[in-house]
Design an enzyme around this catalytic site. Sequence first.
Site, PDB file in Angstrom:
ATOM      1  N   GLU A 129       0.849  -1.199   0.000  1.00 30.99           N
ATOM      2  CA  GLU A 129       0.000   0.000   0.000  1.00 30.99           C
ATOM      3  C   GLU A 129       0.886   1.251   0.000  1.00 30.99           C
ATOM      4  O   GLU A 129       1.864   1.297   0.748  1.00 30.99           O
ATOM      5  CB  GLU A 129      -0.912   0.025   1.237  1.00 30.99           C
ATOM      6  CG  GLU A 129      -1.972   1.104   1.134  1.00 30.99           C
ATOM      7  CD  GLU A 129      -2.908   1.135   2.348  1.00 30.99           C
ATOM      8  OE1 GLU A 129      -4.058   1.537   2.181  1.00 30.99           O
ATOM      9  OE2 GLU A 129      -2.470   0.768   3.451  1.00 30.99           O
ATOM     10  N   MET A 264       0.265  -2.824   8.712  1.00 32.87           N
ATOM     11  CA  MET A 264      -0.408  -2.927   7.420  1.00 32.87           C
ATOM     12  C   MET A 264      -1.372  -4.103   7.459  1.00 32.87           C
ATOM     13  O   MET A 264      -0.993  -5.212   7.840  1.00 32.87           O
ATOM     14  CB  MET A 264       0.615  -3.108   6.290  1.00 32.87           C
ATOM     15  CG  MET A 264      -0.009  -3.304   4.925  1.00 32.87           C
ATOM     16  SD  MET A 264      -1.014  -1.873   4.428  1.00 32.87           S
ATOM     17  CE  MET A 264      -2.197  -2.672   3.351  1.00 32.87           C
ATOM     18  N   GLU A 265      -2.606  -3.844   7.007  1.00 28.46           N
ATOM     19  CA  GLU A 265      -3.727  -4.766   7.179  1.00 28.46           C
ATOM     20  C   GLU A 265      -3.845  -5.832   6.110  1.00 28.46           C
ATOM     21  O   GLU A 265      -4.946  -6.291   5.792  1.00 28.46           O
ATOM     22  CB  GLU A 265      -5.033  -3.969   7.217  1.00 28.46           C
ATOM     23  CG  GLU A 265      -5.435  -3.296   5.903  1.00 28.46           C
ATOM     24  CD  GLU A 265      -4.954  -1.877   5.734  1.00 28.46           C
ATOM     25  OE1 GLU A 265      -5.511  -1.151   4.898  1.00 28.46           O
ATOM     26  OE2 GLU A 265      -4.006  -1.484   6.451  1.00 28.46           O
ATOM     27  N   HIS A 298      -7.081  -1.831  15.181  1.00 29.25           N
ATOM     28  CA  HIS A 298      -7.210  -1.058  13.938  1.00 29.25           C
ATOM     29  C   HIS A 298      -7.005  -1.962  12.720  1.00 29.25           C
ATOM     30  O   HIS A 298      -7.811  -1.949  11.773  1.00 29.25           O
ATOM     31  CB  HIS A 298      -6.165   0.066  13.966  1.00 29.25           C
ATOM     32  CG  HIS A 298      -6.147   0.963  12.770  1.00 29.25           C
ATOM     33  ND1 HIS A 298      -6.516   2.285  12.841  1.00 29.25           N
ATOM     34  CD2 HIS A 298      -5.789   0.744  11.479  1.00 29.25           C
ATOM     35  CE1 HIS A 298      -6.390   2.838  11.644  1.00 29.25           C
ATOM     36  NE2 HIS A 298      -5.939   1.923  10.794  1.00 29.25           N
ATOM     37  N   GLU A 299      -5.940  -2.769  12.743  1.00 28.47           N
ATOM     38  CA  GLU A 299      -5.638  -3.617  11.586  1.00 28.47           C
ATOM     39  C   GLU A 299      -6.660  -4.735  11.429  1.00 28.47           C
ATOM     40  O   GLU A 299      -7.034  -5.097  10.303  1.00 28.47           O
ATOM     41  CB  GLU A 299      -4.224  -4.193  11.709  1.00 28.47           C
ATOM     42  CG  GLU A 299      -3.126  -3.157  11.874  1.00 28.47           C
ATOM     43  CD  GLU A 299      -3.182  -2.037  10.857  1.00 28.47           C
ATOM     44  OE1 GLU A 299      -3.515  -2.298   9.685  1.00 28.47           O
ATOM     45  OE2 GLU A 299      -2.891  -0.883  11.235  1.00 28.47           O
ATOM     46  N   HIS A 302      -9.779  -3.487   9.763  1.00 27.32           N
ATOM     47  CA  HIS A 302      -9.619  -3.364   8.309  1.00 27.32           C
ATOM     48  C   HIS A 302      -9.994  -4.650   7.571  1.00 27.32           C
ATOM     49  O   HIS A 302     -10.287  -4.605   6.367  1.00 27.32           O
ATOM     50  CB  HIS A 302      -8.160  -3.045   7.971  1.00 27.32           C
ATOM     51  CG  HIS A 302      -7.822  -1.591   7.983  1.00 27.32           C
ATOM     52  ND1 HIS A 302      -8.591  -0.634   7.353  1.00 27.32           N
ATOM     53  CD2 HIS A 302      -6.762  -0.934   8.522  1.00 27.32           C
ATOM     54  CE1 HIS A 302      -8.012   0.552   7.516  1.00 27.32           C
ATOM     55  NE2 HIS A 302      -6.915   0.403   8.217  1.00 27.32           N
ATOM     56  N   GLU A 321      -9.395   4.226   6.663  1.00 26.22           N
ATOM     57  CA  GLU A 321      -8.585   4.625   7.812  1.00 26.22           C
ATOM     58  C   GLU A 321      -9.381   5.317   8.913  1.00 26.22           C
ATOM     59  O   GLU A 321      -9.124   5.114  10.091  1.00 26.22           O
ATOM     60  CB  GLU A 321      -7.420   5.503   7.351  1.00 26.22           C
ATOM     61  CG  GLU A 321      -6.484   4.807   6.367  1.00 26.22           C
ATOM     62  CD  GLU A 321      -5.872   3.526   6.920  1.00 26.22           C
ATOM     63  OE1 GLU A 321      -5.965   3.270   8.133  1.00 26.22           O
ATOM     64  OE2 GLU A 321      -5.310   2.761   6.122  1.00 26.22           O
TER      65      GLU A 321
END
Length: 852
Positions: A129, A264-265, A298-299, A302, A321
Amino acid sequence: MAHPTEDKNFRLPLTVRPQRYAATLTLDLEAKTFSGQQTVDVTLADPTREIILHAISLKLGDVTFRAKGGASHKPSSIQVNAVSETVRLTFDAPLPQGEAQLDVAWTGAFTDGLRGLYSAGKVAATQFEAADARRVFPSFDEPAFKAKWSLSVRVPQGLAVLGNGPVVKEEKDGALTKVTFQETEVLSSYLIALVVGPLVGTPVEHVGTVPVRTWALEEKKHLTRFGQDVALAVLPRLQEYFDLPYAFTKVDQVGIPDFEAGAMENAGLITYREVALLLDPATASLAVQKRVAEVVTHELAHQWFGNWVTMVWWDDLWLNEAFATWIAFKIVDQWRPEWRMWLDFDSHRTSALFLDALKSTHPIHGEVNNAGEAGESFDAITYEKGGAVLRMIEGFLGEGPFRDGIRLYMRRHARANAVKEDLWNALGEAAKQPVEELATAWVGQSGFPLVTAHVEGRQVTLSQERFYSEPGAKSAEKWPVPMVLRYEDASGVKEQRVLLRDKQATVKLEAGSGAVKWLCANAGSTGFYRVAYDEATLAGLSANLHALAPSERISLLADQWGLVRSGRATVGDLLDLAARFGNEEDDSVLDELVGRLAYVESRLVEGEDQARVRAWVARLLGPGLEKLGWQALAGETDRVKLRRAALVRAVGGLAREPKVLEEARRRVASMLKGERDALEPNLLDAAVSMAARSGDAELFDIFLQRMPGEPDPATQRRYLMALTAFEEPALAERARALFFSDTVKTQDVASFATGLLANRTGRESWWAQMRKQWKDVVARTGGAPMLVRRIVESLGMLHTREHLDAVRTLLKEQPVNDAQQATAQTLERLSQDVELRERCGPEVSAWLKRQP
């Protein structure tokens, strides 16, 4: 006529779409090269003579197009266009409409920076990403082109090999091992990932049928338990919130030794900077534990919002996000309510309020023309402002209707792509409320309002205008502002909701009776706006601080600071308010107070006035620290530990009170000798930093020697940043020399540069070196967009008009093309900081002289 691919804003045509990639990569870890072969199942909507793929620095070999049930075609030309990062395959005859397969062979090399496929110490990892899958796979590398991925990889034997899916086959292939992963759900290319290295995983544990493991290098495997426990705790809560099962067969979490972002998800294979995943609960501060919990959540969020339902294009990056930012705090707060996560959310939101008060800000949903511009969108507006606006909309609609709208959105766009209007439609349908009016204004419009509140009797006059931090700046925007007024009168504390649509409105306080003792115009601090009170109302709040919630006291200080910056209040007004907080016991409020006073001491004054500010802070907050002492007592709560830490930062770090500095030095020396009880974990960062500032060469060498081999990433970072803090000139010079050495990993170069600019004795020499070697300084980021941005932003640490002029000249003569937005924002903010210093320095001096 120029071909469209010669434009850097080129977007792939929708006439050719991938359905499935079947790819095999062969990695040479010593040579840092790779080769690949893949078959892409494609669908052609119309006959065409060309197929365009994304690729950067890949050399294509044999390419064959095979129509379903038809002939094979070889391209007559393969044209590379570096501007649009594409390869154009041109065929002599039109390729038929319908299903087909595209066979491609290629070779490439590992990327020097932290993107594409790169080396992170002993580990090879990918980071795709926003648009770096094209550095490894010739692919349709835009988020709208979702496809299934069936990936195999050939690597040296004896290494852990992780991909998006579980391993379905592992076999010896000559001197190599060939690992084949289970085919994925449909995914955008930026979510594909591969990690190879001597990694060790936790035992497999399950959430329902989903296996969960957390991975690290062997020497750090003892630091994986906390991150694993967070995943096990929050995954069921996320499944319940979305009312959808987890879709990606497994959860692997991996600590990567050198990593650009926090995490990073990637679907099923989440990669992390080590400090955002690995910790020892026995020695980690509560701030580190909360940060890891928030990032992990958070990840994982996603995996639904971003991976299951994906934006069409990078202008809707905020859909990913902002939502993940907001829900991470919500879910962790459910899991650990004693952590008071929403106060941390408020502190993160502050960075967005400061950024969004600039003329050079941007809307949450902004125009993004190409992948390079997408990289500039990863900022506080997209994350923190976006999350704050979602929280505000949830407060307006209610928790239940908002959640029902999210569930509807997820069902309606499952496995597909969506745009912001799809979210508003789902929320409006579920809540039966005009969501679009509220959302469009807040998401599509830059900036935010300053709401002025004037209380007269039981009437409140509210007015709004756009808030700029530049004195005198004005514009005509207005917002629908969902407000909650909280106030106290003769009958007690009441709340009243108001939607301020107009420039001005007068509201009668309906509930309660009698005179209004105090009124807060942003109850719970849930609104994304600043408040200016009339003199009497501000006095009422100042006299009743104990009645306000911690979040409201934080907002009161932050808003007053905003008014000082914009020229609407004097710094004396702020200091008068700050003087009321001498007995403050809430650690989050103390953090806000110390942050504001630290700016005054470090940036507004110097010489004797700086010494006077320090002495005043020591008088204000020193008694609180003396009462608490340094040593934690048995059974002491986290709140008390964090209050002590805030007071140590204030009295030792800010005020530089000699007794506190001496105690810090003594305790750090004991800690370095192995006495674990010498410093309670929440004091470590502050104490080590204070000891470093006045430290000698022996202490510098200890930090320098211990840092590289320290397994705990938080401790490693603490020692690294301490090296930038030594104020002995010869040691400051040694720290500067480390910037261009392997001692500072790529992931840390921006933080290290910022630390050097914050060093009061070393700043000028480092700034001179930065100007002389600017291109080399920027190159140390390896081209990683977030790090490039932060290097530019580090220049905001400078103070004077001479600095400002030199920064302008530097960035004009040697522009950083990948950080144009950061350049504009840094110059604007630094210009305002210089003006603030020139305006407020004399005000601080005059105020100090009036103090007893």
